[in-house]
Design an enzyme around this catalytic site. Structure first.
Site, PDB file in Angstrom:
ATOM      1  N   TYR A 171     -16.980  32.615  45.621  1.00  0.00           N
ATOM      2  CA  TYR A 171     -16.286  31.522  45.299  1.00  0.00           C
ATOM      3  C   TYR A 171     -15.379  32.027  44.001  1.00  0.00           C
ATOM      4  CZ  TYR A 171     -20.028  28.188  47.059  1.00  0.00           C
ATOM      5  OH  TYR A 171     -20.629  27.609  47.685  1.00  0.00           O
ATOM      6  N   HIS A 203      -4.240  16.441  -3.302  1.00  0.00           N
ATOM      7  CA  HIS A 203      -4.295  16.637  -1.584  1.00  0.00           C
ATOM      8  C   HIS A 203      -4.337  18.082  -1.135  1.00  0.00           C
ATOM      9  CE1 HIS A 203      -4.898  12.403  -2.240  1.00  0.00           C
ATOM     10  NE2 HIS A 203      -4.874  12.159  -0.749  1.00  0.00           N
ATOM     11  N   ARG A 211     -12.625  32.810  46.501  1.00  0.00           N
ATOM     12  CA  ARG A 211     -12.087  31.779  47.615  1.00  0.00           C
ATOM     13  C   ARG A 211     -11.822  30.157  46.686  1.00  0.00           C
ATOM     14  NH1 ARG A 211     -16.854  29.128  50.926  1.00  0.00           N
ATOM     15  NH2 ARG A 211     -17.858  30.635  50.060  1.00  0.00           N
ATOM     16  N   GLU A 242     -12.586   5.275   4.685  1.00  0.00           N
ATOM     17  CA  GLU A 242     -12.024   5.925   5.816  1.00  0.00           C
ATOM     18  C   GLU A 242     -13.326   6.542   6.753  1.00  0.00           C
ATOM     19  OE1 GLU A 242      -9.491   8.976   4.284  1.00  0.00           O
ATOM     20  OE2 GLU A 242      -8.316   7.276   3.431  1.00  0.00           O
ATOM     21  N   TYR A 246       0.886  -1.265   0.124  1.00  0.00           N
ATOM     22  CA  TYR A 246       0.168  -0.010  -0.009  1.00  0.00           C
ATOM     23  C   TYR A 246       0.787   1.265  -0.217  1.00  0.00           C
ATOM     24  CZ  TYR A 246      -2.948   3.882   1.344  1.00  0.00           C
ATOM     25  OH  TYR A 246      -3.737   5.003   1.546  1.00  0.00           O
ATOM     26  N   PHE A 259      -2.010   7.266  12.038  1.00  0.00           N
ATOM     27  CA  PHE A 259      -2.380   8.317  11.478  1.00  0.00           C
ATOM     28  C   PHE A 259      -3.741   8.961  12.335  1.00  0.00           C
ATOM     29  CE2 PHE A 259      -3.988   5.266   8.432  1.00  0.00           C
ATOM     30  CZ  PHE A 259      -5.396   5.256   8.759  1.00  0.00           C
ATOM     31  N   ASN A 308       1.002  11.751   5.753  1.00  0.00           N
ATOM     32  CA  ASN A 308       0.167  10.631   6.308  1.00  0.00           C
ATOM     33  C   ASN A 308       0.555  10.787   7.918  1.00  0.00           C
ATOM     34  OD1 ASN A 308      -0.908   7.269   6.128  1.00  0.00           O
ATOM     35  ND2 ASN A 308      -2.030   8.826   5.817  1.00  0.00           N
TER      36      ASN A 308
END
Length: 502
Positions: free
Chosen positions: A277, A82, A280, A411, A52, A326, A194
């Protein structure tokens, strides 16, 4: 000079690289590992094994076998297709962090890139050439594909960079520094994109700013405590030791140290029995935020030194495994946690602001105005703080609970970690402005009480901050004061900064 090994990069070293612009180099041993892994990739290509990302397409195209003659084109097409990020670019310092982290992960020797790829990344860092990387477009699984593709473009002499204060074509900057663009070989495009380096880089920069803010929150809160004649007994060591949270004890200790010689803080029963608060419970709330910071630091430190590529190459290429390192889920959770922890610093800060400006809650002049009624003073500053706090509540919604399938459902679960890291950074900027408003109000409050009665540490802060924002003698455009104070907080290390940490 910071030596990258792929295994032991620290936050201290990242701070030096990012803020002191320190140069980096790669260790000899790690470069040997890079070379050995590269040789394994070349053997896979030569033998035409089906692996791959080396001899196949990507994502849903993983079943498409690519001939060795087409490996260069495959890697080039991967990057340009990409590189489709959109929106404003990441801050330049985040881009710098991305380059460092990408080089560091390649140096682990599991990714199969050539040594020249690492050398070129390091050259970008050392010559301060920072890729222009759009912030939007990553799903946070399969790596930060779109952002890292914009980084990879620069190595090829394409895309844009920030260089010498200008935005310009990458090739122009590379040529000026004598850096030769590279032609990506088998596996190298995938090795560059990746991974989780966009979300991690954004997280590292965000964390460093958040850590400084948390210390500043203690200092500003201590000044507010003086401005409101706060009761110091609530910070007693025994109280916080009785609960057992170390971070809570640390905050209480810092507050005690900051106001130890103050004549403005009070004892319980002197003016009132107990405080609200927001005064404190400073150690309990700030301390809980420090617990978040420690968790985030731990996860980011691991990820800074992680192999997040796919596939990973082991045993000289005899073992090549397609896994899922990834996937950004660990960092997505950490970023969502960071959002909540930092946002709380602003939540409680805004309540302290309200106590200083509301005449029903203190004996200070209404809205700290020099001429109440004729002048509004800090009235609308509290509005701004409230608006920022409310916006943070929206931004703090966890990004990691969402997932949208991609790549034809190959994916089918993603982390949205990069969205989480970006929103965390936006929250940090908002928190800084809220703290800036509290600081402005606190300076005015202690001035009303008597600066000469302040503690030594807070008085130092008062004197230096007064050079940034002058006393409120009359109404003016307070937006400018808020921004000046916020920039002061962002860039200033107080003389007591390290002591506060300790």
């Amino acid at each position: 000079m910071v030596v990258l090994t792929g295994n032991d990069l620290t936050f201290h070293e990242m701070k030096r690289i990012l803020y002191a612009v320190e140069q980096v180099t790669a260790s000899e041993e790690s470069m040997k590992a890079v070379l050995a892994c590269r040789q394994a990739v070349e053997k896979i290509v030569e033998e035409e094994r089906v692996v791959y990302g080396i001899t196949t397409g990507f994502g849903k195209f993983s079943d498409v076998v690519i001939s060795k003659e087409d490996t260069e084109e495959l890697q080039y097409n991967l990057i340009v297709s990409h590189a489709c990020g959109v929106g404003e670019p990441f801050p330049e310092i985040v881009s710098r962090a991305m380059i460092v982290l990408r080089a560091n992960t390649l140096l682990k020797g599991f990714s199969g890139a050539r040594p020249v790829v690492v050398d070129t990344l390091i050259s970008l860092v050392n010559h301060r050439i920072h890729p222009v990387i759009p912030q939007q477009g990553s799903l946070g699984a399969s790596g930060d594909l779109a952002p890292l593709s914009h980084l990879a473009l620069v190595l090829m002499g394409e895309g844009e960079v920030f260089y010498n204060g200008e935005r310009m074509p990458a090739l122009q900057a590379l040529t000026q520094e004598g850096i030769v663009p590279i032609t990506l070989q088998a596996k190298e495009g995938l090795a560059l994109i990746n991974g989780t380096q966009a979300m991690t880089a954004m997280g590292v920069v965000g964390y460093l700013e958040a850590e400084a803010l948390a210390l500043q929150a203690d200092l500003i809160a201590a000044t507010t405590l003086e401005g409101l004649h706060g009761i110091i007994d609530a910070f007693d060591e025994d109280v916080h030791r009785a609960r057992g949270f170390v971070e809570q004890e640390d905050v209480a200790r810092r507050i005690r140290e900051l106001v130890k010689d103050s004549q403005l803080v009070t004892k319980q029963g002197e003016m009132r029995v107990q405080d609200a608060y927001s005064l404190r419970c400073i150690p309990q709330v700030h301390g809980a935020s420090w617990q978040v910071l420690h968790y985030v630091q731990e996860k980011l430190t691991i990820e800074m030194n992680a192999a997040t590529d796919n596939p990973l190459i082991f045993d000289g290429g005899n073992k090549v495994i397609s896994g899922g390192n990834f996937h950004g889920q660990p960092i997505a959770f950490a970023m969502d946690f960071l959002k909540i922890g930092v946002a709380e610093l602003a939540n409680i800060s805004e309540r302290r602001i309200e106590r200083m400006v509301n005449p029903q809650l203190s004996d200070l002049p209404p809205f700290l105005s020099a001429k109440p009624g004729l002048q509004s003073g800090a009235m609308i500053m509290q509005y701004v703080a409230a608006a920022l706090v409310s916006e943070n509540k929206t931004l703090a919604h966890p990004a990691s609970v969402d997932s949208i399938p991609s790549s034809a459902n190959q994916e089918d679960h993603v982390s949205m970690g990069t969205i989480g890291s970006r929103h965390a950074y936006q929250i940090i900027q908002n928190v800084r402005r809220v703290l800036a408003i509290e600081a402005i109000c606190a300076l005015q409050a202690v001035e009303y009480r008597g600066v000469e009665r302040m503690a030594s540490a807070t008085k130092t802060f008062y004197k230096e901050a007064r050079d940034i924002v002058p006393s409120i003698k009359g109404d003016r455009v307070f937006s400018e004061d808020i921004e000046k104070m916020a920039m002061y907080l962002k860039g200033y290390d107080y003389p007591i900064y390290e002591e506060m940490k300790g």
